[in-house]
Design a protein around this motif. Structure first.
Motif, PDB file in Angstrom:
ATOM      1  N   LEU A   4      -8.488 -15.939   0.001  1.00 36.83           N
ATOM      2  CA  LEU A   4      -8.267 -15.157  -1.215  1.00 36.83           C
ATOM      3  C   LEU A   4      -8.978 -13.809  -1.144  1.00 36.83           C
ATOM      4  CD1 LEU A   4      -8.680 -17.942  -3.947  1.00 36.83           C
ATOM      5  CD2 LEU A   4      -6.544 -16.912  -3.135  1.00 36.83           C
ATOM      6  N   ALA A   5     -10.209 -13.814  -0.626  1.00 35.48           N
ATOM      7  CA  ALA A   5     -10.979 -12.571  -0.508  1.00 35.48           C
ATOM      8  C   ALA A   5     -10.279 -11.596   0.426  1.00 35.48           C
ATOM      9  CB  ALA A   5     -12.393 -12.868  -0.008  1.00 35.48           C
ATOM     10  N   ASN A   6      -9.793 -12.086   1.555  1.00 30.46           N
ATOM     11  CA  ASN A   6      -9.127 -11.203   2.524  1.00 30.46           C
ATOM     12  C   ASN A   6      -7.820 -10.635   1.978  1.00 30.46           C
ATOM     13  OD1 ASN A   6     -11.213 -11.637   4.258  1.00 30.46           O
ATOM     14  ND2 ASN A   6     -10.049 -12.800   5.765  1.00 30.46           N
ATOM     15  N   ILE A   7      -7.104 -11.455   1.206  1.00 33.75           N
ATOM     16  CA  ILE A   7      -5.872 -10.955   0.584  1.00 33.75           C
ATOM     17  C   ILE A   7      -6.199  -9.803  -0.373  1.00 33.75           C
ATOM     18  CG2 ILE A   7      -4.029 -11.532  -1.048  1.00 33.75           C
ATOM     19  CD1 ILE A   7      -3.999 -14.358   0.182  1.00 33.75           C
ATOM     20  N   LEU A   8      -7.225 -10.004  -1.192  1.00 37.84           N
ATOM     21  CA  LEU A   8      -7.627  -8.944  -2.127  1.00 37.84           C
ATOM     22  C   LEU A   8      -8.092  -7.696  -1.396  1.00 37.84           C
ATOM     23  CD1 LEU A   8      -9.570 -11.049  -4.796  1.00 37.84           C
ATOM     24  CD2 LEU A   8      -7.374  -9.874  -5.108  1.00 37.84           C
ATOM     25  N   ILE A   9      -8.848  -7.879  -0.303  1.00 34.27           N
ATOM     26  CA  ILE A   9      -9.367  -6.730   0.445  1.00 34.27           C
ATOM     27  C   ILE A   9      -8.237  -5.909   1.040  1.00 34.27           C
ATOM     28  CG2 ILE A   9     -10.653  -6.047   2.514  1.00 34.27           C
ATOM     29  CD1 ILE A   9     -12.534  -8.422   1.927  1.00 34.27           C
ATOM     30  N   ILE A  10      -7.268  -6.581   1.694  1.00 38.39           N
ATOM     31  CA  ILE A  10      -6.202  -5.814   2.331  1.00 38.39           C
ATOM     32  C   ILE A  10      -5.341  -5.088   1.295  1.00 38.39           C
ATOM     33  CG2 ILE A  10      -4.481  -7.671   2.455  1.00 38.39           C
ATOM     34  CD1 ILE A  10      -3.731  -6.574   5.236  1.00 38.39           C
ATOM     35  N   LEU A  11      -5.115  -5.727   0.141  1.00 38.10           N
ATOM     36  CA  LEU A  11      -4.340  -5.057  -0.912  1.00 38.10           C
ATOM     37  C   LEU A  11      -5.071  -3.813  -1.420  1.00 38.10           C
ATOM     38  CD1 LEU A  11      -3.052  -8.122  -2.972  1.00 38.10           C
ATOM     39  CD2 LEU A  11      -1.726  -6.635  -1.451  1.00 38.10           C
ATOM     40  N   MET A  12      -6.402  -3.952  -1.611  1.00 37.00           N
ATOM     41  CA  MET A  12      -7.186  -2.812  -2.094  1.00 37.00           C
ATOM     42  C   MET A  12      -7.263  -1.698  -1.058  1.00 37.00           C
ATOM     43  SD  MET A  12     -10.340  -4.691  -4.079  1.00 37.00           S
ATOM     44  CE  MET A  12     -10.072  -5.698  -5.535  1.00 37.00           C
ATOM     45  N   VAL A  13      -7.407  -2.059   0.224  1.00 41.73           N
ATOM     46  CA  VAL A  13      -7.483  -1.038   1.281  1.00 41.73           C
ATOM     47  C   VAL A  13      -6.167  -0.276   1.383  1.00 41.73           C
ATOM     48  CG1 VAL A  13      -7.690  -0.674   3.771  1.00 41.73           C
ATOM     49  CG2 VAL A  13      -9.280  -2.191   2.606  1.00 41.73           C
ATOM     50  N   ILE A  14      -5.039  -0.991   1.273  1.00 42.31           N
ATOM     51  CA  ILE A  14      -3.725  -0.317   1.310  1.00 42.31           C
ATOM     52  C   ILE A  14      -3.610   0.679   0.163  1.00 42.31           C
ATOM     53  CG2 ILE A  14      -1.246  -0.670   0.992  1.00 42.31           C
ATOM     54  CD1 ILE A  14      -1.580  -3.361   2.481  1.00 42.31           C
ATOM     55  N   ILE A  15      -4.066   0.270  -1.020  1.00 44.04           N
ATOM     56  CA  ILE A  15      -3.987   1.150  -2.191  1.00 44.04           C
ATOM     57  C   ILE A  15      -4.856   2.387  -2.009  1.00 44.04           C
ATOM     58  CG2 ILE A  15      -4.542   1.347  -4.646  1.00 44.04           C
ATOM     59  CD1 ILE A  15      -3.752  -1.640  -4.900  1.00 44.04           C
ATOM     60  N   VAL A  16      -6.122   2.194  -1.598  1.00 42.41           N
ATOM     61  CA  VAL A  16      -7.030   3.348  -1.477  1.00 42.41           C
ATOM     62  C   VAL A  16      -6.635   4.232  -0.305  1.00 42.41           C
ATOM     63  CG1 VAL A  16      -8.926   2.102  -2.555  1.00 42.41           C
ATOM     64  CG2 VAL A  16      -8.754   2.114  -0.064  1.00 42.41           C
ATOM     65  N   ASP A  17      -6.035   3.652   0.742  1.00 43.29           N
ATOM     66  CA  ASP A  17      -5.626   4.447   1.898  1.00 43.29           C
ATOM     67  C   ASP A  17      -4.586   5.487   1.506  1.00 43.29           C
ATOM     68  OD1 ASP A  17      -5.562   5.244   4.559  1.00 43.29           O
ATOM     69  OD2 ASP A  17      -4.000   3.810   5.096  1.00 43.29           O
ATOM     70  N   TYR A  18      -3.760   5.135   0.520  1.00 40.30           N
ATOM     71  CA  TYR A  18      -2.708   6.056   0.088  1.00 40.30           C
ATOM     72  C   TYR A  18      -3.126   6.939  -1.080  1.00 40.30           C
ATOM     73  CZ  TYR A  18       0.793   3.884   3.079  1.00 40.30           C
ATOM     74  OH  TYR A  18       1.500   3.446   4.177  1.00 40.30           O
ATOM     75  N   SER A  19      -4.219   6.585  -1.741  1.00 40.80           N
ATOM     76  CA  SER A  19      -4.549   7.313  -2.972  1.00 40.80           C
ATOM     77  C   SER A  19      -5.915   7.978  -2.983  1.00 40.80           C
ATOM     78  CB  SER A  19      -4.465   6.353  -4.174  1.00 40.80           C
ATOM     79  OG  SER A  19      -5.346   5.254  -3.995  1.00 40.80           O
ATOM     80  N   VAL A  20      -6.812   7.610  -2.071  1.00 40.91           N
ATOM     81  CA  VAL A  20      -8.178   8.143  -2.104  1.00 40.91           C
ATOM     82  C   VAL A  20      -8.576   8.611  -0.711  1.00 40.91           C
ATOM     83  CG1 VAL A  20     -10.595   7.636  -2.644  1.00 40.91           C
ATOM     84  CG2 VAL A  20      -8.777   6.504  -3.938  1.00 40.91           C
ATOM     85  N   ASN A  21      -9.243   9.773  -0.627  1.00 39.26           N
ATOM     86  CA  ASN A  21      -9.751  10.255   0.645  1.00 39.26           C
ATOM     87  C   ASN A  21     -10.829   9.311   1.176  1.00 39.26           C
ATOM     88  OD1 ASN A  21      -8.109  12.550   0.585  1.00 39.26           O
ATOM     89  ND2 ASN A  21      -9.629  13.739  -0.553  1.00 39.26           N
ATOM     90  N   ALA A  22     -11.070   9.395   2.481  1.00 39.96           N
ATOM     91  CA  ALA A  22     -12.034   8.501   3.125  1.00 39.96           C
ATOM     92  C   ALA A  22     -13.342   8.449   2.347  1.00 39.96           C
ATOM     93  CB  ALA A  22     -12.286   8.957   4.561  1.00 39.96           C
ATOM     94  N   SER A  23     -13.705   7.263   1.884  1.00 37.75           N
ATOM     95  CA  SER A  23     -14.904   7.095   1.068  1.00 37.75           C
ATOM     96  C   SER A  23     -15.497   5.716   1.301  1.00 37.75           C
ATOM     97  CB  SER A  23     -14.573   7.279  -0.415  1.00 37.75           C
ATOM     98  OG  SER A  23     -15.672   6.894  -1.224  1.00 37.75           O
ATOM     99  N   ILE A  24     -16.722   5.678   1.822  1.00 40.93           N
ATOM    100  CA  ILE A  24     -17.388   4.390   2.021  1.00 40.93           C
ATOM    101  C   ILE A  24     -17.720   3.759   0.673  1.00 40.93           C
ATOM    102  CG2 ILE A  24     -19.391   3.239   3.036  1.00 40.93           C
ATOM    103  CD1 ILE A  24     -19.491   5.372   5.153  1.00 40.93           C
ATOM    104  N   GLU A  25     -18.003   4.600  -0.351  1.00 42.06           N
ATOM    105  CA  GLU A  25     -18.292   4.061  -1.680  1.00 42.06           C
ATOM    106  C   GLU A  25     -17.126   3.244  -2.225  1.00 42.06           C
ATOM    107  OE1 GLU A  25     -18.827   7.326  -0.722  1.00 42.06           O
ATOM    108  OE2 GLU A  25     -20.065   8.309  -2.255  1.00 42.06           O
ATOM    109  N   VAL A  26     -15.905   3.786  -2.074  1.00 39.86           N
ATOM    110  CA  VAL A  26     -14.716   3.100  -2.576  1.00 39.86           C
ATOM    111  C   VAL A  26     -14.488   1.802  -1.814  1.00 39.86           C
ATOM    112  CG1 VAL A  26     -12.205   3.248  -2.798  1.00 39.86           C
ATOM    113  CG2 VAL A  26     -13.625   5.221  -3.393  1.00 39.86           C
ATOM    114  N   LEU A  27     -14.674   1.857  -0.489  1.00 37.46           N
ATOM    115  CA  LEU A  27     -14.482   0.659   0.319  1.00 37.46           C
ATOM    116  C   LEU A  27     -15.513  -0.412  -0.050  1.00 37.46           C
ATOM    117  CD1 LEU A  27     -12.752  -0.542   2.550  1.00 37.46           C
ATOM    118  CD2 LEU A  27     -14.362   0.383   4.233  1.00 37.46           C
ATOM    119  N   ALA A  28     -16.749   0.015  -0.318  1.00 42.40           N
ATOM    120  CA  ALA A  28     -17.805  -0.921  -0.728  1.00 42.40           C
ATOM    121  C   ALA A  28     -17.435  -1.612  -2.037  1.00 42.40           C
ATOM    122  CB  ALA A  28     -19.128  -0.186  -0.872  1.00 42.40           C
TER     123      ALA A  28
END
Length: 436
Positions: free
Chosen positions: A165-189
C-alpha cells in the motif's frame, strides 16, 4: 498443543504482496532519479537511510514485547496480550515525541551542505527536507508498532500488504509531483512520509477491527518495559549494527567518491534486494513461530523447519547468480539509462546478499527464542571491522567504490560463522552436519 501455524500459506501471501511491492518500488526508482537527478537522488538516499535509524531506537522493547506477546497469544492470555499492546504503543509515542523535540532543537543549527558534501541544494532546503521527514517518520514510528503485533500473531503477510500500500501511494505521488512540481527533496519527503504513515494506519484498522479484544487502551504496565529492556538492549545493539553496516556504505561512498556515486550503488543494491526480499519473506513468519514452538517445547518442528531453510538457501544462491547475469539489462532499466556500473560491484553485492541470507537463517531462530549473546558480540565486532577495513581497501586497492562492499562482506563473516555454530550446539547437532 499442536502447531497450527500455516507457514506456506503465510509465505505465499507474503510473497504476493512483497513481490508486487518490489515491482512498484523498481518502477518508482527511475521516476525518482528522473525527478531529482543523480546527485540530488544520492542525497535523498543518504537522508532516508539516516532517518530510518529512528525505527531502530525503541531500545529493542518492540522486539522484546513481540516475543512476550507471541507467548501470551500461544497461551490464549488475551488480557495480558492487550496490556502488552497498550504499553508498547505508549512507549513508542513517548520516544517519537523525544525524536521530534530533539530534531526541532538541533537540525536548524547543522551545516547540512557539509554533512552531505554538496552545494547542489541549499542548506535551508536540506534542513527543511530532513525535518519534514523526521516528523513523519517519528509519527510512523508509533504506527509501525502494529507490525510487531502482526508478527506476534503470526500474520506477517499483513506487514507486507502495508508495504505494498505504501509503495502504491508513493509511486502515485511521485508521478503527480514529477509533472507538477520542480525537483524538490522537501516535496518528495512529504510524499514518502505520508505514504508510510497512511499504509500502517490502514493495516492497523484492518487488524483491530477483526481483533477488538486486543484493541489498545490506557491499561499501561510500566514493569513490562523494565522486564524487556535487558533483552531489548541486546536487540537494539544488533539492530543498530545492521543499520550501520547498511548505511555506512553510502556514507563512505559520499565521502570518498562524492554523492553521485551513491546512485550506482543504490541501483545495484535495489536489484539485489530482490534476493533479500524473497529470502526475508520466507524467514519473516518464522520468528514468532519459533517463539510459539519453543513455548510448546516442540524441538522436532524447530529442527525440521531449520533443515528446510538451509535447503531453500540453494534457491537463494541461484536467484543471486541469475540477477548478476541479468544485471546489465536490469541496471539500464532501473537506472533509467542514467547510471553506470561495474561488474565487480555486481559480484560483490551478490556475495553480500548470500552471506547475509546464510546468517539470517540462524538469526531468526535465535531472535524467536530470545538467545542473543552471540549475535550481540558478533554485531559489535562487525561494527569495529567495517569502517577500517573498507577505508583500507579504498586506499590500497583499485576496486574503487566496490572496495566498500568488499569491506562489508568481510565484516559479516563472524556472524555467518558463529551463529550456525551456536544453533547446532543448542540443538545438539554436530557442526559438520548441515542437515539438522
Amino acid at each position: 498443543m499442536k502447531n497450527t501455524f500455516n507457514y506456506f500459506g503465510e509465505v505465499r501471501a507474503s510473497l504476493i504482496y512483497r513481490i508486487s511491492a518490489a515491482f512498484i518500488s523498481f518502477a518508482t526508482l527511475p521516476l525518482m532519479i528522473d525527478y531529482l537527478g543523480a546527485e540530488l537522488f544520492g542525497i535523498w538516499a543518504i537522508m532516508l537511510s539516516i532517518l530510518t535509524w529512528i525505527t531502530f531506537f525503541d531500545m529493542g522493547v518492540g522486539n522484546g514485547i513481540r516475543n512476550n506477546l507471541a507467548e501470551s497469544i500461544t497461551r490464549n492470555d488475551r488480557q495480558r496480550a492487550k496490556i502488552l499492546i497498550s504499553t508498547g504503543y505508549f512507549f513508542m509515542f513517548i520516544i517519537a515525541c523525544l525524536f521530534m523535540l530533539i530534531g526541532y532543537a538541533i537540525f536548524p543549527t547543522l551545516d547540512w551542505q557539509r554533512i552531505f558534501n554538496t552545494k547542489a541544494y541549499t542548506n535551508t532546503g536540506l534542513s527543511s527536507s530532513i525535518f519534514i521527514l523526521l516528523i513523519l517518520i517519528s509519527l510512523n514510528f508509533v504506527a509501525i508498532f502494529v507490525q510487531q503485533i502482526l508478527a506476534a500473531a503470526q500474520k506477517v503477510s499483513l506487514t507486507f500488504l502495508s508495504q505494498l500500500l505504501a509503495n502504491i501511494l508513493i509511486i502515485l505521488m511521485v508521478i503527480i509531483v514529477d509533472y507538477s512540481v520542480n525537483a524538490s527533496i522537501e516535496v518528495l519527503a512529504l510524499c514518502y512520509g505520508v505514504a508510510l504513515l497512511s499504509s500502517n494506519i490502514v493495516i492497523s484498522a484492518i487488524f483491530f477491527l477483526k481483533n477488538r479484544d486486543l484493541t489498545p487502551n490506557f491499561l499501561i504496565d510500566t514493569t513490562i518495559i523494565n522486564q524487556t529492556i535487558k533483552i531489548g538492549l541486546k536487540f537494539l545493539v544488533i539492530q543498530i549494527s545492521v543499520l550501520i553496516l547498511m548505511t555506512s556504505d553510502r556514507i563512505l561512498l559520499t565521502q570518498f567518491f562524492g554523492p553521485s556515486e551513491v546512485a550506482p550503488y543504490e541501483v545495484v543494491y535495489k536489484i539485489f534486494s530482490v534476493v533479500t526480499m524473497v529470502h526475508g519473506t520466507m524467514l519473516a513468519p518464522l520468528w514468532s513461530a519459533f517463539t510459539d514452538a519453543e513455548t510448546r517445547n516442540d524441538q522436532t518442528w524447530i529442527k525440521s523447519m531449520l533443515r528446510k531453510q538451509i535447503q531453500y538457501l540453494g534457491l537463494v544462491i541461484i536467484l543471486a547468480l541469475l540477477l548478476a547475469l541479468l544485471s546489465p539489462y536490469l541496471i539500464n532499466f532501473v537506472g533509467s539509462g542514467m547510471v553506470g556500473y561495474s561488474k565487480i560491484m555486481v559480484g560483490c553485492m551478490a556475495c553480500m546478499v548470500i552471506i547475509t541470507s546464510w546468517a539470517n537463517i540462524f538469526a531468526i531462530y535465535l531472535n524467536g527464542i530470545g538467545v542473543l549473546n552471540v549475535q550481540f558480540y558478533t554485531s559489535i565486532i562487525s561494527i569495529f571491522l567495517n569502517f577500517p577495513i573498507s577505508i583500507w581497501l579504498v586506499k590500497t586497492t583499485d576496486l574503487g567504490p566496490s572496495a566498500i562492499i568488499v569491506g562489508t562482506c568481510i565484516s559479516l563473516l563472524p556472524a555467518a560463522l558463529f551463529l550456525p555454530l551456536q544453533v547446532f550446539r543448542r540443538l545438539n547437532v554436530p557442526p559438520s552436519k548441515y542437515s539438522i
